[in-house]
Design a protein around this motif. Structure first.
Motif, mmCIF file in Angstrom:
data_model
loop_
_atom_site.group_PDB
_atom_site.id
_atom_site.type_symbol
_atom_site.label_atom_id
_atom_site.label_comp_id
_atom_site.label_asym_id
_atom_site.label_seq_id
_atom_site.Cartn_x
_atom_site.Cartn_y
_atom_site.Cartn_z
ATOM 1 N N LYS A 77 3.873 -6.882 8.998
ATOM 2 C CA LYS A 77 5.277 -7.110 8.668
ATOM 3 C C LYS A 77 5.585 -6.794 7.205
ATOM 4 O O LYS A 77 6.665 -6.307 6.879
ATOM 5 N N GLY A 78 4.619 -7.041 6.312
ATOM 6 C CA GLY A 78 4.828 -6.701 4.907
ATOM 7 C C GLY A 78 4.908 -5.205 4.691
ATOM 8 O O GLY A 78 5.766 -4.706 3.950
ATOM 9 N N SER A 79 4.011 -4.469 5.344
ATOM 10 C CA SER A 79 4.032 -3.004 5.241
ATOM 11 C C SER A 79 5.334 -2.446 5.810
ATOM 12 O O SER A 79 5.948 -1.542 5.225
ATOM 13 N N THR A 80 5.766 -2.980 6.949
ATOM 14 C CA THR A 80 7.014 -2.518 7.561
ATOM 15 C C THR A 80 8.199 -2.793 6.643
ATOM 16 O O THR A 80 9.096 -1.950 6.499
ATOM 17 N N ALA A 81 8.203 -3.960 6.006
ATOM 18 C CA ALA A 81 9.273 -4.284 5.064
ATOM 19 C C ALA A 81 9.271 -3.313 3.890
ATOM 20 O O ALA A 81 10.331 -2.856 3.437
ATOM 21 N N PHE A 83 8.069 -0.181 3.852
ATOM 22 C CA PHE A 83 8.544 1.115 4.353
ATOM 23 C C PHE A 83 10.068 1.116 4.477
ATOM 24 O O PHE A 83 10.742 2.065 4.052
ATOM 25 N N THR A 84 10.622 0.046 5.050
ATOM 26 C CA THR A 84 12.070 -0.030 5.271
ATOM 27 C C THR A 84 12.823 0.007 3.949
ATOM 28 O O THR A 84 13.807 0.741 3.790
ATOM 29 N N SER A 85 12.350 -0.767 2.982
ATOM 30 C CA SER A 85 12.982 -0.790 1.663
ATOM 31 C C SER A 85 12.948 0.587 1.008
ATOM 32 O O SER A 85 13.944 1.037 0.425
ATOM 33 N N SER A 86 11.809 1.272 1.128
ATOM 34 C CA SER A 86 11.675 2.588 0.510
ATOM 35 C C SER A 86 12.616 3.607 1.143
ATOM 36 O O SER A 86 13.201 4.447 0.449
ATOM 37 N N GLY A 273 2.777 6.512 2.503
ATOM 38 C CA GLY A 273 2.418 5.910 1.227
ATOM 39 C C GLY A 273 1.463 4.739 1.370
ATOM 40 O O GLY A 273 0.846 4.323 0.395
ATOM 41 N N ILE A 274 1.338 4.186 2.583
ATOM 42 C CA ILE A 274 0.351 3.145 2.876
ATOM 43 C C ILE A 274 -0.630 3.753 3.858
ATOM 44 O O ILE A 274 -0.248 4.177 4.950
ATOM 45 N N ALA A 275 -1.905 3.821 3.484
ATOM 46 C CA ALA A 275 -2.907 4.493 4.306
ATOM 47 C C ALA A 275 -3.217 3.698 5.568
ATOM 48 O O ALA A 275 -2.907 2.513 5.667
ATOM 49 N N GLY A 276 -3.866 4.368 6.511
ATOM 50 C CA GLY A 276 -4.277 3.730 7.757
ATOM 51 C C GLY A 276 -3.500 4.309 8.924
ATOM 52 O O GLY A 276 -2.262 4.287 8.928
ATOM 53 N N GLU A 277 -4.213 4.827 9.898
ATOM 54 C CA GLU A 277 -3.558 5.450 11.042
ATOM 55 C C GLU A 277 -2.662 4.456 11.777
ATOM 56 O O GLU A 277 -1.600 4.817 12.299
ATOM 57 N N TRP A 325 2.344 0.039 -1.714
ATOM 58 C CA TRP A 325 2.119 -1.354 -1.317
ATOM 59 C C TRP A 325 0.684 -1.708 -1.620
ATOM 60 O O TRP A 325 -0.213 -1.437 -0.844
ATOM 61 N N GLU A 326 0.472 -2.324 -2.775
ATOM 62 C CA GLU A 326 -0.886 -2.622 -3.208
ATOM 63 C C GLU A 326 -1.579 -3.590 -2.250
ATOM 64 O O GLU A 326 -0.951 -4.452 -1.651
ATOM 65 N N GLY A 327 -2.891 -3.427 -2.155
ATOM 66 C CA GLY A 327 -3.694 -4.376 -1.398
ATOM 67 C C GLY A 327 -3.744 -4.130 0.085
ATOM 68 O O GLY A 327 -4.349 -4.903 0.823
ATOM 69 N N ARG A 328 -3.115 -3.062 0.550
ATOM 70 C CA ARG A 328 -3.162 -2.720 1.963
ATOM 71 C C ARG A 328 -3.700 -1.299 2.085
ATOM 72 O O ARG A 328 -3.055 -0.334 1.688
#
Length: 490
Positions: A77-81, A83-86, A273-277, A325-328
């Motif tokens: 949910k943090g990553s999605t938030a 992405f949405t903000s960006s 911008g946030i790695a991971g498939e 998004w640091e830490g992910r």
């Protein structure tokens, strides 16, 4: 003749604000007492947030001006938030100020309250913090209705920050705000928003069972509590069947419709911008949430078709690429070694992060090191999930279990002070020693297993092990990740 000048009023500093904020944390003993009582969050949580809002000068309906995109879920949910903000920020000619409220923070609490992607400044945080603090101190509540709101009392840590975010975003005149739920949804302090533009639910899993329930169905009921009449709701594909069924029922109850979002084919070759498939599902959900918000704000003419072959606007693609998004799933090259960092702390997120790490390093000849901690969840289970994913392709040469204490002096960085874990367990390294025993049981390759009392000492140990390049996997806790980044910045 000597003239006596009046004393200046002492100016309150950012450190004063942080110290005051930390005083609102629930200590470990209180948390355990609540757990033993069987008391879970309830509707009073929402009523109290509404009352706190009135006491600082707002009707809850005022917050509709923030044009909120509300996001919940268990994983991502943090990553999605983010992405949405960006994506929304790519339309800054029409929407100059985009707010983002997330939790937890990594290095500084200001990360939770962002405007246009940047944490608000120390000066603004301090100003708004004490405006809220003083208004609460100068107002009273009806103790028959709100028996916990005795004179001088303040909301707890997370509630206070939520209240502060509303105040800051209102004062700053934000055009739209993305809100990540703290825990659950139905009784979460962010859920006083009456008319969100759109709601999103990321992948569901088992976490926070004390507050949300033991089953996926119970957890889904809580998450679906953010749905509102007139606010379209979206979720990712691949939800557990029982959870999806409850989410659909909750949407019907709230007179809205829940739509599943596929992973868009147009994102297949986009460098997120946030790695991971696994982030492509979150990115797809973010695209739809942003597009629906933009449509309702009359920034774009029509939303994106919710189908695999949908055309994705260039602004959305750019927003996904520029997300930070640091830490992910973050990679840091430092002193010739590679640090692979993810604050995963649930079964699903540990499995996903471990797969990400394995796919990157399985062909590397560098020595492998695991740095891990989880102080409050079932840490033994998490390292078993981790080991099952990386083995046998990746073999660790060293495994280090640490606490979340930042400095070898035994102190935390002020923004990272935590009072909600057992001080005795931390000082005696009880969890770390249990983890060492468990790792020795499950890993037949017999790496060297170490225990360190602080993150700074763990980093020093890793540096002492470096002869050539190392591949270091850091996971298990966002608090661990945040402390590590603070140590890197020292």
């Amino acid at each position: 003749m000597r003239v006596t000048l009046p004393l200046k009023m002492t100016t309150r500093t950012y450190r004063d604000a942080i110290n005051s904020l930390n005083s609102l944390q629930s200590n470990y003993a209180n948390i355990m007492a609540i757990r033993e009582s069987g008391d879970r969050r309830n509707q009073m949580n929402i009523w109290e947030m509404q009352e706190w809002s009135k006491r600082i000068g707002y009707n809850v309906s005022d917050f509709n001006k923030l044009n909120v995109i509300h996001i919940t879920g268990t994983k991502g949910k943090g990553s999605t938030a983010a992405f949405t903000s960006s994506i929304l920020r790519q339309y800054n000619d029409k929407l100059p100020k985009i707010g983002l409220y997330t939790s937890p923070h990594l290095k500084t609490v200001r990360e939770r309250i962002r405007i246009n992607g940047e944490p608000i400044s120390e000066d603004k945080f301090t100003k708004y913090f004490f405006e809220v603090w003083n208004k609460l101190g100068n107002t009273k509540s009806n103790l028959e209705k709100f028996p916990h709101m005795v004179d001088g009392s303040k909301p707890g840590y997370f509630k206070y920050l939520t209240l502060l975010s509303f105040h800051a975003f209102m004062q700053e005149g934000c055009d739209a705000c993305v809100y990540e739920v703290g825990v659950g949804g139905e009784f979460d302090s962010t859920n006083i928003i009456e008319k969100p533009l759109v709601c999103g639910v990321t992948l569901l899993g088992i976490d926070h069972t004390f507050m949300l329930g033991e089953t996926i169905a119970e957890i889904a009921w809580n998450k679906g509590g953010i749905f509102k009449e007139g606010s379209p709701a979206y979720t990712v594909m691949g939800q557990p069947e029982a959870g999806l069924r409850v989410l659909e029922e909750r949407a019907t109850e709230r007179s809205t419709k829940l739509t599943q979002v596929p992973t868009f084919k147009a994102l297949k070759n986009v460098k997120l911008g946030i790695a991971g498939e696994f982030q492509r599902g979150n990115a797809s959900l973010a695209v739809v949430l942003a597009a629906k918000a933009l449509e309702k704000l009359n920034v774009i003419d029509k939303t994106i078709a919710v189908e695999e072959d949908a055309h994705i606007p260039s602004e959305a693609l750019k927003g996904l690429e520029l997300t930070r998004w640091e830490g992910r799933c973050q990679t840091i090259e430092r002193n010739g070694s590679n640090w692979y960092i993810d604050g995963a702390h649930t079964k699903d997120s540990i499995i996903a992060a471990s797969g990400w790490f394995k796919n990157i390093v399985k062909s590397s000849f560098n020595k492998k090191i695991l740095l891990f901690n989880q102080q409050s969840r079932d840490a033994n289970a998490l390292i078993n999930y981790l080991h099952n994913v990386v083995s046998p392709e990746v073999k660790f040469d060293h495994v280090i279990f640490t606490t979340n204490v930042t400095w070898k002096s035994g102190t935390y960085s002020p923004d990272l002070v935590s009072m909600n874990t057992s001080k005795d367990d931390v000082e005696k390294l009880k969890i770390q020693e249990a983890l060492r025993k468990e790792w020795n049981r499950i890993d037949k390759h017999r790496p060297e297993v170490h225990v360190t009392p602080t993150i700074e000492e763990a980093v020093s140990l890793i540096e002492s092990l470096r002869q050539d390049s190392l591949d270091i996997f850091v996971t298990g806790s966002l608090h661990l990740v945040g402390g590590l980044l603070v140590v890197f910045d020292k």
